[in-house]
Design an enzyme around this catalytic site. Structure first.
Site, PDB file in Angstrom:
ATOM      1  N   TYR A 226       0.870  -1.193   0.000  1.00  0.00           N
ATOM      2  CA  TYR A 226       0.000   0.000   0.000  1.00  0.00           C
ATOM      3  C   TYR A 226       0.903   1.239   0.000  1.00  0.00           C
ATOM      4  CZ  TYR A 226      -3.649  -3.310   1.490  1.00  0.00           C
ATOM      5  OH  TYR A 226      -4.519  -4.377   1.585  1.00  0.00           O
TER       6      TYR A 226
ATOM      7  N   SER B  21     -12.706  -4.993   1.869  1.00  0.00           N
ATOM      8  CA  SER B  21     -13.656  -4.226   1.041  1.00  0.00           C
ATOM      9  C   SER B  21     -15.107  -4.598   1.354  1.00  0.00           C
ATOM     10  CB  SER B  21     -13.350  -4.415  -0.456  1.00  0.00           C
ATOM     11  OG  SER B  21     -12.017  -4.070  -0.750  1.00  0.00           O
TER      12      SER B  21
ATOM     13  N   LEU C 168     -17.416  -2.778   2.154  1.00  0.00           N
ATOM     14  CA  LEU C 168     -18.307  -1.742   1.618  1.00  0.00           C
ATOM     15  C   LEU C 168     -18.195  -1.676   0.095  1.00  0.00           C
ATOM     16  CD1 LEU C 168     -17.502   1.011   4.291  1.00  0.00           C
ATOM     17  CD2 LEU C 168     -19.514  -0.483   4.197  1.00  0.00           C
TER      18      LEU C 168
ATOM     19  N   ARG D 141     -15.597  -1.335  -1.651  1.00  0.00           N
ATOM     20  CA  ARG D 141     -14.671  -0.228  -1.940  1.00  0.00           C
ATOM     21  C   ARG D 141     -15.398   1.117  -1.979  1.00  0.00           C
ATOM     22  NH1 ARG D 141      -9.568  -2.391  -3.756  1.00  0.00           N
ATOM     23  NH2 ARG D 141      -9.721  -4.605  -4.155  1.00  0.00           N
ATOM     24  N   GLY D 142     -16.495   1.213  -1.256  1.00  0.00           N
ATOM     25  CA  GLY D 142     -17.228   2.478  -1.176  1.00  0.00           C
ATOM     26  C   GLY D 142     -18.471   2.490  -2.043  1.00  0.00           C
ATOM     27  N   PHE D 143     -18.551   1.588  -3.024  1.00  0.00           N
ATOM     28  CA  PHE D 143     -19.695   1.606  -3.964  1.00  0.00           C
ATOM     29  C   PHE D 143     -21.010   1.357  -3.226  1.00  0.00           C
ATOM     30  CE2 PHE D 143     -22.494   0.026  -7.307  1.00  0.00           C
ATOM     31  CZ  PHE D 143     -22.200   0.872  -8.363  1.00  0.00           C
TER      32      PHE D 143
ATOM     33  N   ALA E 247     -21.474   6.429  -2.532  1.00  0.00           N
ATOM     34  CA  ALA E 247     -20.595   7.604  -2.608  1.00  0.00           C
ATOM     35  C   ALA E 247     -20.219   7.950  -4.044  1.00  0.00           C
ATOM     36  CB  ALA E 247     -19.339   7.369  -1.775  1.00  0.00           C
TER      37      ALA E 247
HETATM   38  N1  LIG Z   1      -6.112  -8.484   1.084  1.00  0.00           N
HETATM   39  C1  LIG Z   1      -6.387  -7.763   0.017  1.00  0.00           C
HETATM   40  O1  LIG Z   1      -6.085  -8.136  -1.110  1.00  0.00           O
HETATM   41  C2  LIG Z   1      -7.081  -6.436   0.174  1.00  0.00           C
HETATM   42  C3  LIG Z   1      -7.630  -5.768  -0.940  1.00  0.00           C
HETATM   43  C4  LIG Z   1      -8.290  -4.555  -0.738  1.00  0.00           C
HETATM   44  C5  LIG Z   1      -8.384  -4.021   0.540  1.00  0.00           C
HETATM   45  N2  LIG Z   1      -7.835  -4.683   1.609  1.00  0.00           N
HETATM   46  C6  LIG Z   1      -7.915  -4.158   2.982  1.00  0.00           C
HETATM   47  O2  LIG Z   1      -9.292  -3.951   3.286  1.00  0.00           O
HETATM   48  C7  LIG Z   1      -9.478  -2.619   3.743  1.00  0.00           C
HETATM   49  C8  LIG Z   1     -10.864  -2.126   3.405  1.00  0.00           C
HETATM   50  O3  LIG Z   1     -11.145  -2.278   2.038  1.00  0.00           O
HETATM   51  P1  LIG Z   1     -11.326  -1.048   1.056  1.00  0.00           P
HETATM   52  O4  LIG Z   1     -10.726   0.169   1.665  1.00  0.00           O
HETATM   53  O5  LIG Z   1     -10.858  -1.526  -0.258  1.00  0.00           O
HETATM   54  O6  LIG Z   1     -12.887  -0.897   0.880  1.00  0.00           O
HETATM   55  P2  LIG Z   1     -14.148  -0.637   1.825  1.00  0.00           P
HETATM   56  O7  LIG Z   1     -13.767  -0.673   3.246  1.00  0.00           O
HETATM   57  O8  LIG Z   1     -15.175  -1.553   1.302  1.00  0.00           O
HETATM   58  O9  LIG Z   1     -14.557   0.836   1.384  1.00  0.00           O
HETATM   59  C9  LIG Z   1     -13.741   1.924   1.615  1.00  0.00           C
HETATM   60  C10 LIG Z   1     -14.374   3.134   0.939  1.00  0.00           C
HETATM   61  O10 LIG Z   1     -15.655   3.369   1.522  1.00  0.00           O
HETATM   62  C11 LIG Z   1     -15.741   4.712   1.963  1.00  0.00           C
HETATM   63  N3  LIG Z   1     -16.475   4.670   3.251  1.00  0.00           N
HETATM   64  C12 LIG Z   1     -16.091   4.028   4.382  1.00  0.00           C
HETATM   65  N4  LIG Z   1     -17.035   4.160   5.340  1.00  0.00           N
HETATM   66  C13 LIG Z   1     -18.018   4.902   4.799  1.00  0.00           C
HETATM   67  C14 LIG Z   1     -19.255   5.377   5.283  1.00  0.00           C
HETATM   68  N5  LIG Z   1     -19.672   5.088   6.511  1.00  0.00           N
HETATM   69  N6  LIG Z   1     -20.026   6.138   4.470  1.00  0.00           N
HETATM   70  C15 LIG Z   1     -19.626   6.434   3.198  1.00  0.00           C
HETATM   71  N7  LIG Z   1     -18.457   5.999   2.675  1.00  0.00           N
HETATM   72  C16 LIG Z   1     -17.662   5.242   3.477  1.00  0.00           C
HETATM   73  C17 LIG Z   1     -14.347   5.203   2.106  1.00  0.00           C
HETATM   74  O11 LIG Z   1     -14.281   6.585   1.772  1.00  0.00           O
HETATM   75  P3  LIG Z   1     -13.678   7.677   2.783  1.00  0.00           P
HETATM   76  O12 LIG Z   1     -12.256   7.267   3.024  1.00  0.00           O
HETATM   77  O13 LIG Z   1     -13.821   8.929   2.029  1.00  0.00           O
HETATM   78  O14 LIG Z   1     -14.531   7.598   4.007  1.00  0.00           O
HETATM   79  C18 LIG Z   1     -13.570   4.383   1.083  1.00  0.00           C
HETATM   80  O15 LIG Z   1     -13.571   5.027  -0.182  1.00  0.00           O
HETATM   81  C19 LIG Z   1      -8.331  -1.854   3.092  1.00  0.00           C
HETATM   82  O16 LIG Z   1      -8.075  -0.650   3.775  1.00  0.00           O
HETATM   83  C20 LIG Z   1      -7.202  -2.838   3.182  1.00  0.00           C
HETATM   84  O17 LIG Z   1      -6.621  -2.790   4.471  1.00  0.00           O
HETATM   85  C21 LIG Z   1      -7.204  -5.884   1.435  1.00  0.00           C
END
Ligand SMILES: NC(=O)c1ccc[n+]([C@@H]2O[C@H](COP(=O)([O-])OP(=O)(O)OC[C@H]3O[C@@H](n4cnc5c(N)ncnc54)[C@H](OP(=O)(O)O)[C@@H]3O)[C@@H](O)[C@H]2O)c1
Length: 341
Positions: A63, A211, A213, A215-217, A221
């Site tokens: 990252y 992910s 959420l 990824r936010g979809f 948002a």
């Molecule tokens: N192992 C793997 O291959 C892998 C792959 C992807 C991710 N990950 C891990 O999983 C974690 C989470 O996944 P992710 O960040 O991809 O996706 P996520 O948690 O599904 O979504 C994150 C997105 O949602 C938005 N968000 C979060 N809470 C919200 C709320 N209450 N209301 C509106 N929008 C909201 C955030 O925007 P804002 O920041 O603007 O709030 C961000 O753009 C990552 O940080 C990483 O540590 C691991």
């Protein structure tokens, strides 16, 4: 009146594992991957994790090519005993590089990657060390053996795997106990339910949905990433978030909105409640790791751990994943589902 935040409940992270808040924090987006970031807001969001009882903090060496681990280091130093710190290796890069060379599970590379993460995080041991992606060129037992060696040396406390099949989890667990599997799992992405979820439940391995959420979809948002998100935002590259796919997928959010309105909650909260309840149905401990750059959203997401959906509501959400248009990655070859028999 007290401003104290209600703490979320704790669960054991896998059989015999550490006690962690039932929701963790994905740190990737606070300094990488999803467009512009604000350091001060990100630091404040990190402090809010502990106020809410969110203690599993997730990063990876790739990252920001080391930058996310470095960003976390001061927070980790200030709260070392309060958090369970997870990082990952597997996307090979060298110091100073800003693209990865490929996926490596080579034992010598694993050792080098672990040393890099220890240095950037400025810790003596990584609490949970994940293989980020499987590299089929190296026998799994060899790679897990190299990870186990790091445990014996005290550099790593526990092992995890990301994007593995159920069969791979069984094979790895026979070499060294695996504490957690981290793979994408949400209302939109349910391929893990094919085999990894069942294997984790059978072995007493915790599941860490990434992910959750979408990824936010799932929060509504954005709809079309290619039009609405900045050029540096990784989501522009994901087939399901642009063009006709995105438009079709946005229409699938209607039941989430209806349920959210009925609970006086946000769609993000309903998506998080769904993954908790779906895991319960599988007899599995889950610690989803939603990411956010904002304190208010961190607290909102943590509060979702107190929402219970009815059977009727779960039934409304059930068909959504089967209708999602477009893959979750442009290149699916490194995902577990690509290796499912
Ligand atoms: N192992 C793997 O291959 C892998 C792959 C992807 C991710 N990950 C891990 O999983 C974690 C989470 O996944 P992710 O960040 O991809 O996706 P996520 O948690 O599904 O979504 C994150 C997105 O949602 C938005 N968000 C979060 N809470 C919200 C709320 N209450 N209301 C509106 N929008 C909201 C955030 O925007 P804002 O920041 O603007 O709030 C961000 O753009 C990552 O940080 C990483 O540590 C691991």
């Amino acid at each position: 009146m007290s401003n104290a935040v209600e703490q979320i409940r704790k669960v054991e992270l896998g059989t015999g594992g550490p006690l962690v808040g039932v929701q963790g924090f994905g740190a990737m987006g606070i300094s990488a991957a999803y467009g512009e970031t604000d350091g001060a807001a990100a630091r404040d969001t990190l402090e809010a994790t502990l106020e809410a009882g969110v203690t599993l903090i997730d990063t990876a060496d790739m990252y920001g090519f080391g930058a996310n681990e470095e960003f976390l280091a001061p927070f980790v130093a200030a709260h070392r005993d309060e958090i369970t710190l997870a990082t990952k290796f597997g996307f090979e890069f060298r110091a100073g590089e800003s693209s990865y060379r490929g996926i490596s599970n080579d034992p010598a590379y694993i050792r080098k990657a672990a040393e890099g993460s220890l240095r950037r995080l400025n810790v003596e041991a990584i609490d949970l060390y994940y293989m980020h992606r499987r590299d089929a060129a190296v026998p799994l037992a060899e790679s897990v053996g190299a990870m186990a060696e790091l445990v014996r040396e005290g550099k790593v406390k526990r092992l995890g795997l990301s994007e593995v099949t159920g069969a791979e989890l069984h094979e790895a667990h026979a070499v060294h106990p695996i504490t957690a599997v981290q793979s994408e799992w949400s209302v939109f992405s349910r391929d893990v339910e094919q085999s990894a979820v069942g294997a984790a439940a059978a072995l007493g391995v915790a599941f860490v949905p990434y992910s959750p959420l979408g990824r936010g979809f799932l929060t509504g948002a954005f709809t079309d990433a290619s039009k609405e998100l900045s050029g540096s935002d990784f989501r522009q590259l994901l087939p399901r978030f642009s063009g006709d796919n995105a438009e079709a997928n946005a229409a699938l959010l209607a039941p989430l909105r209806t349920i959210a309105a009925d609970h006086g909650a946000s769609t993000a909260q309903i998506a998080l409640a769904w993954v908790q309840q779906r895991a319960q149905a599988h007899g599995l401990t889950v610690v989803p790791i939603p990411g956010t750059r904002k304190r208010s959203r961190l607290l909102e997401n943590a509060a979702a751990t107190r929402i219970t959906l009815t059977a009727e509501e779960l039934a409304l959400l059930e068909p959504i994943a089967g209708r999602v248009a477009g893959d979750r990655y442009a290149d699916m070859s490194h995902t577990a589902v690509a290796r499912e028999a």
